[in-house]
Design an enzyme around this catalytic site. Structure first.
Site, PDB file in Angstrom:
ATOM      1  N   LYS A  22       5.523   5.378  -1.217  1.00 27.91           N
ATOM      2  CA  LYS A  22       5.333   4.800  -2.514  1.00 27.91           C
ATOM      3  C   LYS A  22       4.423   3.525  -2.368  1.00 27.91           C
ATOM      4  O   LYS A  22       3.419   3.319  -2.968  1.00 27.91           O
ATOM      5  CB  LYS A  22       6.373   4.666  -3.275  1.00 27.91           C
ATOM      6  N   ASN A  23       5.095   2.492  -1.600  1.00 21.39           N
ATOM      7  CA  ASN A  23       4.549   1.241  -1.508  1.00 21.39           C
ATOM      8  C   ASN A  23       3.205   1.119  -0.687  1.00 21.39           C
ATOM      9  O   ASN A  23       2.620   0.063  -0.794  1.00 21.39           O
ATOM     10  CB  ASN A  23       5.510   0.275  -0.932  1.00 21.39           C
ATOM     11  N   ILE A 328      15.665 -11.947   0.693  1.00 21.11           N
ATOM     12  CA  ILE A 328      14.109 -11.818   0.052  1.00 21.11           C
ATOM     13  C   ILE A 328      14.374 -11.993  -1.556  1.00 21.11           C
ATOM     14  O   ILE A 328      13.504 -12.797  -2.007  1.00 21.11           O
ATOM     15  CB  ILE A 328      13.561 -10.320   0.310  1.00 21.11           C
TER      16      ILE A 328
END
Ligand code: EPU
Length: 421
Positions: A22-23, A328
């Site tokens: 997807k990314n 993150i």
């Protein structure tokens, strides 16, 4: 609305085919905006997010063809708009990826500010500062970013305080059409960026430093369309590795790239799973008890934040303590409350979660809160005794192609059903 029902406790056996990432698909689709002509993208996963970005492009006049199981062909020759509206951007933050290519090609673009999301505030200041470095004038009006240039973007030096994945991608795309060279310092090094660098190279832009934290982009006046395959989804791969760890059994994941999962594979060895790595496959088996180990999420090649929730689910049924440190995103522990409903013992202390493994999780009704949190509930549900019912599965459909079918094929008792009204 639909929900997923899992009867846990069945070992998994067989093969799972991994889909395209997807990314990686999202930035590569956005890159087709850089130049007219038919681009051909192979291995694009059919997901809610890839359909969302296609809807965004279609609203700007982009034409596309996508036969089932065939390549996605995209042509932005008849671009009539340069605006990404709030309606679509609010459903997918990655829509910000159209900003760089649009402004580079058309000289102006209007993209809705994405706003916060379940996993944190997620600002886009690095994207905007980077584009300003290349000569863009940026204004924020009525919740939209208005980006403009006089003439053509010009190369410059862009430094990221923290390596940003989509930030690096946006600047790479914009810089490919800039006059002169752009140096991106402290660039993100995720494999999806390598995929975009390969596409831009095929389109005719020279880029040095692939896979490192310093990228040098030699901008060109014109690019040409490209044909390229999307890399395998490392997060989907990692999720299924942990599903086997949780449920037990032996599965071969095919069409994946083990080199994209260095930190996870190391940790899963330490946890006690049997892992055999091939060129494009991983065989995983659980033959004994799970030993709990600590992780800290980091930019690539560190442990991916997108696998933190699934790893926590696995640790909740291992032996001993595991400290999971999220580096993150500030709010990526939404799955903790839901895992606790399944009997997990997890204590949150700031950016760390301390997991004490329990002998058995027990099925319950839970709710998906974001994409990877949902995946962690599936991992836990596969091991839990009795039925686990997961609501709000539209989150899962954003990022996992045919998850229910893939898991059912290897023996999981998992199904989708209509949510009772
Ligand atoms: N950040 C800023 N300012 C910015 C950009 C980022 O402060 O302008 C901060 C973020 O808040 C975060 C850190 O920098 O603390 C890194 O964020 P990054 O920009 O790398 O995240 P992203 O590009 O928005 C991508 C993935 C995410 C994944 C992160 C981290 C895509 C489309 N999304 O997001 O994927 O978690 O990188 O690896 O590539 C997911 O697939 O579930 C997902 C959330």
């Amino acid at each position: 609305m639909e929900r997923i029902v899992i009867e846990g406790g069945r070992g998994l056996r067989g093969d799972i085919q991994i889909s395209g990432a997807k990314n990686a698909a999202l930035p590569l689709i956005a890159a087709t905006l850089l130049t007219p002509g038919w681009h051909t993208l192979h291995n694009v996963p059919n997901l809610r997010d890839t359909r969302t970005i296609m809807a965004l492009l279609e609203a700007m006049g982009v034409r596309w063809e996508w036969a089932p199981d065939g390549p996605l062909r995209i042509n932005s020759e008849h671009l009539v708009g340069n605006e990404a509206s709030y309606d679509l951007v609010k459903t997918m933050r990655a829509s910000i990826l159209v900003l760089g290519p649009l402004v580079a090609r058309l000289g102006c673009a209007r993209v809705s500010l994405p706003g916060g999301c379940a996993i944190g505030a997620r600002p886009i200041d690095f994207h905007l500062r980077g584009l300003a470095r290349l000569g863009c004038t940026i204004a924020l009006n009525d919740g939209y970013v208005d980006a403009k240039i006089d003439g053509r973007l010009r190369g410059g030096t862009v430094y990221f305080d923290i390596p940003s994945v989509t930030g690096t991608e946006n600047i790479l795309m914009a810089a490919s059409l800039a006059k002169g060279d752009t140096v991106i310092k402290n660039a993100a090094r995720e494999p999806e960026i390598g995929n975009l660098v390969d596409m831009l190279t095929l389109m005719g832009c020279g880029i040095e430093g692939r896979g490192t934290d310093t990228l040098v982009v030699h901008g060109v006046r014109e690019l040409r369309p490209a044909e390229i395959a999307i890399i395998p989804d490392r997060i989907e791969t990692g999720t299924y590795l942990m599903a086997v760890g949780a449920a037990g059994g032996e599965v071969v994941l095919r069409n994946c790239n083990p080199k994209h999962l260095p930190a996870l594979l190391e940790k899963l060895h330490a946890v006690g799973l049997d892992i055999e790595v091939g060129e494009t496959s991983i065989r995983v088996a659980r033959r004994g008890p799970l030993r709990n180990v600590d992780i800290t999420t980091m930019p690539f090649p560190g442990f991916p934040t997108d696998l933190q929730a699934q790893f926590m689910a696995l640790m909740s049924m291992g032996n001993g303590l595991a400290v999971i440190h999220e580096n993150i995103f500030e709010n990526r522990f939404m799955h903790v409350a839901e895992l606790r409903r399944l009997g997990a013992e997890i204590h949150i202390d700031g950016h760390s979660a301390i997991v004490t493994g329990v002998e058995r999780l027990r099925g319950a009704q839970v709710m998906a809160t974001d994409l990877r949190a949902s995946a962690s509930l599936v991992v836990a549900g596969l091991a839990a005794e009795g039925s686990t019912i997961i609501s709000r599965i539209y989150h899962l459909e954003r990022g996992y192609a045919n998850l229910v079918e893939k898991l059912a094929k290897v023996g999981a008792a998992i199904r989708k059903e209509k949510e009772p009204s």
